[in-house]
Design a protein around this motif. Structure first.
Motif, short mmCIF file in Angstrom:
data_model
loop_
_atom_site.label_atom_id
_atom_site.label_comp_id
_atom_site.label_asym_id
_atom_site.label_seq_id
_atom_site.Cartn_x
_atom_site.Cartn_y
_atom_site.Cartn_z
N SER A 76 3.62 23.55 6.68
CA SER A 76 3.51 22.90 5.38
C SER A 76 2.18 22.16 5.28
N GLN A 77 1.72 22.03 4.05
CA GLN A 77 0.52 21.24 3.80
C GLN A 77 0.68 20.52 2.47
N THR A 78 0.04 19.36 2.40
CA THR A 78 -0.03 18.61 1.16
C THR A 78 -1.49 18.34 0.87
N LEU A 79 -1.92 18.76 -0.32
CA LEU A 79 -3.30 18.57 -0.74
C LEU A 79 -3.35 17.51 -1.82
N TYR A 80 -4.27 16.58 -1.68
CA TYR A 80 -4.53 15.55 -2.70
C TYR A 80 -5.88 15.89 -3.30
N VAL A 81 -5.90 16.13 -4.61
CA VAL A 81 -7.09 16.67 -5.27
C VAL A 81 -7.45 15.84 -6.49
N VAL A 82 -8.70 15.38 -6.52
CA VAL A 82 -9.23 14.70 -7.69
C VAL A 82 -9.62 15.79 -8.70
N ASN A 83 -9.37 15.55 -9.98
CA ASN A 83 -9.66 16.54 -11.03
C ASN A 83 -8.98 17.87 -10.74
N LEU A 84 -7.68 17.82 -10.57
CA LEU A 84 -6.93 19.00 -10.15
C LEU A 84 -7.11 20.18 -11.10
N ARG A 85 -7.04 19.96 -12.38
CA ARG A 85 -7.19 21.09 -13.31
C ARG A 85 -8.54 21.76 -13.14
N GLN A 86 -9.57 20.97 -12.99
CA GLN A 86 -10.92 21.50 -12.81
C GLN A 86 -11.06 22.23 -11.48
N ASN A 87 -10.37 21.76 -10.44
CA ASN A 87 -10.53 22.31 -9.10
C ASN A 87 -9.42 23.27 -8.67
N ALA A 88 -8.47 23.57 -9.56
CA ALA A 88 -7.32 24.41 -9.19
C ALA A 88 -7.74 25.78 -8.66
N GLY A 89 -8.71 26.40 -9.29
CA GLY A 89 -9.17 27.71 -8.83
C GLY A 89 -9.79 27.64 -7.44
N ALA A 90 -10.55 26.60 -7.19
CA ALA A 90 -11.17 26.42 -5.88
C ALA A 90 -10.12 26.11 -4.82
N VAL A 91 -9.07 25.36 -5.20
CA VAL A 91 -7.96 25.09 -4.27
C VAL A 91 -7.33 26.42 -3.85
N ALA A 92 -7.01 27.25 -4.83
CA ALA A 92 -6.37 28.53 -4.54
C ALA A 92 -7.26 29.42 -3.68
N ALA A 93 -8.52 29.53 -4.04
CA ALA A 93 -9.45 30.39 -3.29
C ALA A 93 -9.62 29.89 -1.85
N GLY A 94 -9.77 28.59 -1.69
CA GLY A 94 -9.93 28.03 -0.34
C GLY A 94 -8.68 28.21 0.50
N ASN A 95 -7.53 28.04 -0.12
CA ASN A 95 -6.26 28.21 0.59
C ASN A 95 -6.10 29.65 1.06
N LEU A 96 -6.36 30.60 0.18
CA LEU A 96 -6.25 32.02 0.54
C LEU A 96 -7.25 32.40 1.63
N ALA A 97 -8.45 31.87 1.53
CA ALA A 97 -9.48 32.17 2.54
C ALA A 97 -9.09 31.61 3.90
N TYR A 98 -8.54 30.41 3.92
CA TYR A 98 -8.20 29.77 5.19
C TYR A 98 -6.97 30.40 5.84
N PHE A 99 -5.94 30.68 5.06
CA PHE A 99 -4.68 31.14 5.63
C PHE A 99 -4.52 32.66 5.67
N GLY A 100 -5.32 33.40 4.92
CA GLY A 100 -5.15 34.85 4.91
C GLY A 100 -3.76 35.22 4.43
N ASP A 101 -3.05 36.03 5.21
CA ASP A 101 -1.71 36.47 4.82
C ASP A 101 -0.62 35.45 5.13
N HIS A 102 -0.93 34.41 5.87
CA HIS A 102 0.07 33.38 6.20
C HIS A 102 0.35 32.53 4.96
N ARG A 103 1.58 32.16 4.76
CA ARG A 103 1.97 31.38 3.57
C ARG A 103 2.79 30.15 3.95
N PRO A 104 2.12 29.02 4.28
CA PRO A 104 2.87 27.80 4.51
C PRO A 104 3.38 27.25 3.18
N VAL A 105 4.39 26.39 3.23
CA VAL A 105 4.76 25.71 1.99
C VAL A 105 3.63 24.76 1.65
#
Length: 133
Positions: A76-105
């Motif tokens: 599991s991971q918890t992310l705290y993000v300033v300007n979440l709406r603005q950074n949502a795409g970057a959150v998703a891209a970074g998460n996919l790049a870091y974890f690959g096929d693994h899917r933590p909650v």
């Protein structure tokens, strides 16, 4: 608890605030909020979301290495993000790049500010060493 169960980056904030970066409790490793700190404990990349996210995940890798764990064991991971709406795409891209096929909650929380001026992301996680590496 034995000192071998605790991991620190040996940066001033650990003693200034009185916390550990990670601590093993049985087969689980609880990781404090990681951010874009360098080896000296200096905050880097103010207001640069992608750069902060990259260094934050690099700091996760140091913790994983210390415990002989892998990204596949992060449950599991918890992310705290300033300007979440603005950074949502970057959150998703970074998460996919870091974890690959693994899917933590994952929980993503939008916040108004974090510890350092210009800090836009902080991430904590739980690692389960019983899972296959």
């Amino acid at each position: 608890m034995a000192t071998s169960d605790v991991f620190n980056h040996n940066v001033p904030a650990e003693s200034d605030f009185g916390y550990a970066q990670a601590i093993r409790s049985g087969e689980l490793i609880h990781v404090s909020g990681q951010l874009s700190l360098d080896e000296a404990g200096d905050f880097l990349h103010p207001d640069d979301f992608a750069a902060q996210l990259g260094l934050t995940y690099a700091n996760f890798d140091k913790i994983l290495s210390h415990y002989g764990a892998t990204r596949a064991q992060i449950v599991s991971q918890t992310l705290y993000v300033v300007n979440l709406r603005q950074n949502a795409g970057a959150v998703a891209a970074g998460n996919l790049a870091y974890f690959g096929d693994h899917r933590p909650v994952s929980t993503v929380v939008g916040v108004t500010e974090l510890t350092f001026p210009g800090q836009v992301v902080e991430i904590s996680c739980v690692i389960d060493t019983r899972l296959p590496a």
